[in-house]
Design an enzyme around this catalytic site. Structure first.
Site, mmCIF file in Angstrom:
data_model
loop_
_atom_site.group_PDB
_atom_site.id
_atom_site.type_symbol
_atom_site.label_atom_id
_atom_site.label_comp_id
_atom_site.label_asym_id
_atom_site.label_seq_id
_atom_site.Cartn_x
_atom_site.Cartn_y
_atom_site.Cartn_z
ATOM 1 N N ARG A 31 0.799 -1.244 0.000
ATOM 2 C CA ARG A 31 0.000 0.000 0.000
ATOM 3 C C ARG A 31 0.824 1.283 0.000
ATOM 4 N NH1 ARG A 31 -2.309 -4.037 2.638
ATOM 5 N NH2 ARG A 31 -4.367 -4.651 1.880
ATOM 6 N N GLN A 96 2.438 -11.942 8.155
ATOM 7 C CA GLN A 96 1.420 -11.841 7.096
ATOM 8 C C GLN A 96 2.076 -12.092 5.735
ATOM 9 O OE1 GLN A 96 -1.374 -8.260 7.866
ATOM 10 N NE2 GLN A 96 0.508 -7.807 9.017
ATOM 11 N N HIS A 114 -0.953 -15.826 6.313
ATOM 12 C CA HIS A 114 -1.551 -15.779 4.966
ATOM 13 C C HIS A 114 -0.948 -16.849 4.061
ATOM 14 C CE1 HIS A 114 -2.665 -11.283 5.726
ATOM 15 N NE2 HIS A 114 -3.579 -12.104 6.207
ATOM 16 N N CYS A 122 -2.123 -29.094 -6.111
ATOM 17 C CA CYS A 122 -3.285 -29.188 -7.002
ATOM 18 C C CYS A 122 -4.541 -29.140 -6.151
ATOM 19 C CB CYS A 122 -3.250 -30.493 -7.804
ATOM 20 S SG CYS A 122 -4.809 -30.800 -8.675
ATOM 21 N N THR A 187 3.718 -3.249 9.185
ATOM 22 C CA THR A 187 2.373 -3.519 8.680
ATOM 23 C C THR A 187 1.518 -2.269 8.819
ATOM 24 O OG1 THR A 187 0.400 -4.929 8.854
ATOM 25 C CG2 THR A 187 1.586 -4.491 10.902
HETATM 26 N N1 APR Z 1 10.468 -0.917 7.837
HETATM 27 C C1 APR Z 1 9.296 -0.963 8.530
HETATM 28 N N2 APR Z 1 8.080 -0.714 7.974
HETATM 29 C C2 APR Z 1 8.062 -0.372 6.669
HETATM 30 C C3 APR Z 1 9.239 -0.297 5.876
HETATM 31 C C4 APR Z 1 10.482 -0.585 6.521
HETATM 32 N N3 APR Z 1 11.651 -0.511 5.857
HETATM 33 N N4 APR Z 1 8.883 0.076 4.613
HETATM 34 C C5 APR Z 1 7.524 0.204 4.615
HETATM 35 N N5 APR Z 1 7.040 -0.043 5.845
HETATM 36 C C6 APR Z 1 5.656 -0.023 6.306
HETATM 37 C C7 APR Z 1 4.753 0.918 5.560
HETATM 38 O O1 APR Z 1 4.813 2.225 6.134
HETATM 39 C C8 APR Z 1 3.372 0.261 5.800
HETATM 40 O O2 APR Z 1 2.803 0.750 7.000
HETATM 41 O O3 APR Z 1 5.122 -1.317 6.083
HETATM 42 C C9 APR Z 1 3.697 -1.218 5.960
HETATM 43 C C10 APR Z 1 3.260 -2.070 4.787
HETATM 44 O O4 APR Z 1 1.855 -2.025 4.724
HETATM 45 P P1 APR Z 1 1.100 -2.850 3.580
HETATM 46 O O5 APR Z 1 1.723 -2.560 2.281
HETATM 47 O O6 APR Z 1 -0.370 -2.594 3.778
HETATM 48 O O7 APR Z 1 1.437 -4.376 3.916
HETATM 49 P P2 APR Z 1 0.796 -5.276 5.039
HETATM 50 O O8 APR Z 1 0.417 -4.475 6.231
HETATM 51 O O9 APR Z 1 1.709 -6.417 5.261
HETATM 52 O O10 APR Z 1 -0.543 -5.810 4.327
HETATM 53 C C11 APR Z 1 -1.311 -6.755 5.038
HETATM 54 O O11 APR Z 1 -2.741 -7.032 3.128
HETATM 55 O O12 APR Z 1 -2.745 -6.999 0.894
HETATM 56 C C12 APR Z 1 -2.832 -7.847 1.960
HETATM 57 O O13 APR Z 1 -2.282 -10.103 2.144
HETATM 58 C C13 APR Z 1 -1.718 -8.836 1.985
HETATM 59 O O14 APR Z 1 -0.466 -9.627 3.898
HETATM 60 C C14 APR Z 1 -0.930 -8.465 3.220
HETATM 61 C C15 APR Z 1 -1.925 -7.713 4.054
#
Ligand code: APR
Length: 246
Positions: A31, A96, A114, A122, A187
């Site tokens: 995101r 995740q 996840h 399969c 996250t």
């Molecule tokens: N160190 C720490 N955090 C970081 C870094 C870093 N170097 N770079 C980015 N981030 C943070 C971002 O600021 C954001 O808050 O990691 C977070 C990533 O958020 P998402 O992209 O939403 O990923 P995630 O939270 O793992 O998504 C959860 O959503 O799309 C589904 O199944 C997918 O497992 C995933 C779930």
């Protein structure tokens, strides 16, 4: 950082990680700007309905991410988390992520909330495929069919609209309810039920430590926020923990 170390040093800390921990390994998160969901609309490529109606399309996402994962190595954040587990500072890692980098870094008690992109099977006959066959699927095109029964072949990842594997869900809720602190790394904390785990921990009296360069939905509920990249913050935190041992 000292407050976070003091909390973790009390014991029974569980880590919860998301895509941000793998960004330094070259895997974009979902995101943030330039994230995976900018290239692949999750509603078109990553739902149970998309899988039923257009598996070719979903395999485009599987191939893009699978190719990235095979080319990636654990970064300092994964290595620090593995060392924290090895030295007893954290009990388990609920991730995740589906990239397998925690295990590659040496973490042992990893709950894949996840699923993962490595275990390919399969859907019809349950046949599983070894690493070489799995890598082979990445260089083919379109949906993959089972050569024995013709069924749909897929990685063990959880698509939107699919259930969390019961064993992973039960163990993660048990860990959240029983921990004294949860170290939440990388996250956005917006996707349930994973995003409910810190709330479950907090409801049972646990402290929440967030490691993230950005503010998230969880930030206002965190006991301590370490505003920075995981690959920079976590080894500093480990050094402070070791300093408490003397
Ligand atoms: N160190 C720490 N955090 C970081 C870094 C870093 N170097 N770079 C980015 N981030 C943070 C971002 O600021 C954001 O808050 O990691 C977070 C990533 O958020 P998402 O992209 O939403 O990923 P995630 O939270 O793992 O998504 C959860 O959503 O799309 C589904 O199944 C997918 O497992 C995933 C779930």
């Amino acid at each position: 950082m000292d407050a976070a170390a003091a909390i973790i040093a009390e014991g029974r800390c569980v880590a919860l990680t998301g895509a941000g921990i793998s960004v330094a390994s070259g895997i974009p998160d979902f995101r943030s700007s330039g994230g995976l969901w900018e290239r692949f609309d999750p509603m078109e490529y990553a739902t149970s309905l998309a899988w039923r109606t257009d598996p070719d399309k979903v395999w485009e996402l599987f191939r893009a991410t699978g190719t990235l994962f095979h080319a990636s190595r654990p970064n300092d954040a994964h290595l620090a988390i593995a060392q924290m587990e090895k030295e007893g500072w954290i009990q388990a890692i609920v991730t995740q992520n589906i990239d397998g980098l925690h295990q590659a870094a040496g973490s042992r008690n990893v709950i894949e909330f996840h699923g993962n992109s490595v275990d390919i099977y399969c859907e019809s006959c349950g046949r599983t495929f070894d690493r070489e066959e799995s890598i082979g699927f990445l260089s083919s095109t379109g949906a993959v069919r089972c050569s024995e029964c013709g069924g749909n072949v897929r990685p063990s990842v959880v698509l939107f609209g699919e259930p969390i594997p019961p064993s992973a869900l039960n163990e993660s809720v048990r860990l959240a309810a029983g921990c004294r602190s949860m170290l939440v790394v990388g996250t956005s904390a917006v996707v349930a039920p994973a995003s409910l785990l810190p709330l479950e921990a907090s409801a049972h009296g646990a402290a929440i430590i967030e490691v993230n360069p950005e503010r998230t939905e969880l930030s206002r509920r965190a006991t301590v926020v370490l505003r920075g990249e995981a690959e920079r913050v976590l080894f500093k935190l480990l050094d402070l923990l070791r300093g408490r041992m003397v």
